[in-house]
Design a protein around this motif. Structure first.
Motif, short mmCIF file in Angstrom:
data_model
loop_
_atom_site.label_atom_id
_atom_site.label_comp_id
_atom_site.label_asym_id
_atom_site.label_seq_id
_atom_site.Cartn_x
_atom_site.Cartn_y
_atom_site.Cartn_z
N THR A 5 0.83 -1.20 0.00
CA THR A 5 0.00 0.00 0.00
C THR A 5 0.86 1.26 0.00
O THR A 5 0.58 2.22 -0.73
CB THR A 5 -0.93 0.00 1.23
OG1 THR A 5 -1.76 -1.15 1.18
CG2 THR A 5 -1.79 1.24 1.26
N CYS A 158 -4.81 -5.49 4.20
CA CYS A 158 -6.27 -5.55 4.37
C CYS A 158 -6.63 -5.61 5.85
O CYS A 158 -7.66 -5.07 6.27
CB CYS A 158 -6.83 -6.75 3.62
SG CYS A 158 -6.56 -6.68 1.83
N GLY A 162 -7.88 -2.22 6.73
CA GLY A 162 -9.30 -2.47 6.54
C GLY A 162 -10.06 -2.67 7.83
O GLY A 162 -11.16 -2.13 8.00
N HIS A 186 -5.15 -5.34 -3.11
CA HIS A 186 -4.66 -5.12 -1.75
C HIS A 186 -3.89 -3.81 -1.61
O HIS A 186 -3.98 -3.14 -0.58
CB HIS A 186 -3.68 -6.25 -1.34
CG HIS A 186 -4.03 -7.60 -1.82
ND1 HIS A 186 -5.13 -8.28 -1.37
CD2 HIS A 186 -3.42 -8.42 -2.71
CE1 HIS A 186 -5.18 -9.47 -1.95
NE2 HIS A 186 -4.16 -9.57 -2.78
N SER A 189 -5.49 -0.60 -0.28
CA SER A 189 -6.15 -0.65 1.03
C SER A 189 -6.07 0.70 1.74
O SER A 189 -5.09 1.43 1.58
CB SER A 189 -5.51 -1.72 1.90
OG SER A 189 -5.71 -2.99 1.38
N PRO A 190 -7.13 1.00 2.56
CA PRO A 190 -8.33 0.20 2.73
C PRO A 190 -9.25 0.33 1.51
O PRO A 190 -9.45 1.42 0.98
CB PRO A 190 -8.99 0.78 3.98
CG PRO A 190 -8.48 2.19 4.05
CD PRO A 190 -7.12 2.19 3.45
#
Length: 330
Positions: A5, A158, A162, A186, A189-190
């Motif tokens: 991310t 995640c 997440g 992924h 994310s989120p």
């Protein structure tokens, strides 16, 4: 700690055209832990999970597990599993729901009909398959479903990003919030998908989600952080969002991807996007390899994810037999 991310954010990787393709979603509540392949690695009977995967293959139905947010999510439900089926195409969106003690009963659904947007598929297949779910479905009239990807076994981002978002939304009273097993991307994310419209979002905050829901309650689309509408293949997702950016159109059901075809041997497409008022646009979309290489998932080898670039838009007039006529503009 470096994550996929972080790399995606730092490289300003575009979000448009990255949503999972799913005209119809089948969501099965399954509390407790989820493995990497959750349908066969959870407290759901793996034989039922495999059978659901096979039944949905090639039908336009995406099957996923959901659970209510919470540290002990497996303690928050009884023996019955909440089930949602949602269709996402513009002007035809719907959600039906039921609760089942035995998820194997879902194998009697007509997956082909559901993928095509026909809620009659909830009663079972016409070829003699069991139809014992007929009459058990209710129209869902609650808040839009907000499905936040939280499967840390699939990718740690995640879980790290997440789960706190899902918990924050629940604490803020967003009643349609659920955790979901996997919706792809992924590194964004989120990430989440909102049903029944099927728009997916990435790199979102709780306030972003509240703004998105406020817009959808007025049948409008918030395009900030939007990855695309799951009703379309990825070139169509990018094309629709490009037309929204060009025109300022935010009506949720105002635009439809009516045709997508390849332009050449290269990964490139022409996409016709039509407005309910009769206007239409032809959008040229090219697939390119994102550079420099980066992790597409935490711990994976460096790679170059496919990116959908819009390289041209021109206005066209719809004509008979699916053809279009150019009326000016680029």
């Amino acid at each position: 700690m470096s994550t996929c991310t972080t790399a995606s954010r730092n490289l300003s990787e575009p979000l448009a055209g990255t949503a999972a393709t799913a005209p119809t979603w089948l969501l099965l509540e399954q509390p407790g832990p989820w493995g990497t392949e959750a349908l066969t690695a959870s407290r759901l009977d793996p034989a039922v999970g495999r059978a659901l995967e096979r039944a949905a293959e090639g039908t336009g139905v995406r099957v996923a597990l959901i659970r209510r947010p919470g540290r002990h999510a497996d303690l928050h439900a009884g023996s019955r599993h909440r089930v949602f089926v949602a269709h996402t195409r513009p002007g035809r969106t719907w959600i039906r729901t039921t609760a089942l003690a035995d998820p194997a009963r879902l194998l009697g659904l007509d997956f082909a009909a559901l993928g095509a947007g026909d809620p009659g598929g909830l009663a079972g297949a016409a070829d003699g398959a069991p139809d014992d779910l007929a009459g058990e479905w209710d129209e869902y009239t609650g808040d839009p479903l907000v499905l936040v990807c939280t499967n840390g076994k699939r990718d740690r981002c995640c879980a790290l990003l997440g789960r706190p978002l899902a918990a924050e939304l629940t604490a803020a009273g967003v009643e349609g919030t659920w955790e979901i097993t996997h919706i792809g991307g992924h590194r964004f994310s989120p990430t989440l998908v909102v049903l029944p419209h099927g728009y997916a979002y990435g790199r979102v905050t709780a306030q972003d989600v509240k703004d998105t829901l406020a817009a959808l309650r007025e049948n409008r689309v918030a395009t900030e952080g939007c990855r695309g509408r799951s009703a379309w293949e990825r070139p169509g997702q990018a094309a629709e969002l490009a037309v929204r950016a060009l025109t300022g159109e935010d009506g949720a059901d105002a635009l439809t991807v009516v045709r997508t075809w390849t332009e050449s041997a290269a990964p490139a497409w022409s996409v016709t996007v039509a407005h309910t008022d009769g206007r239409a646009w032809r959008v040229s979309v090219a697939q390119v390899a994102a550079a420099p290489p980066r992790e597409q998932s935490c711990g994976s080898p460096l790679g170059s994810p496919a990116r959908m670039d819009v390289v041209g838009i021109r206005a066209v007039r719809p004509a008979h037999h699916g053809r279009t006529v150019t009326v000016g503009g680029r």
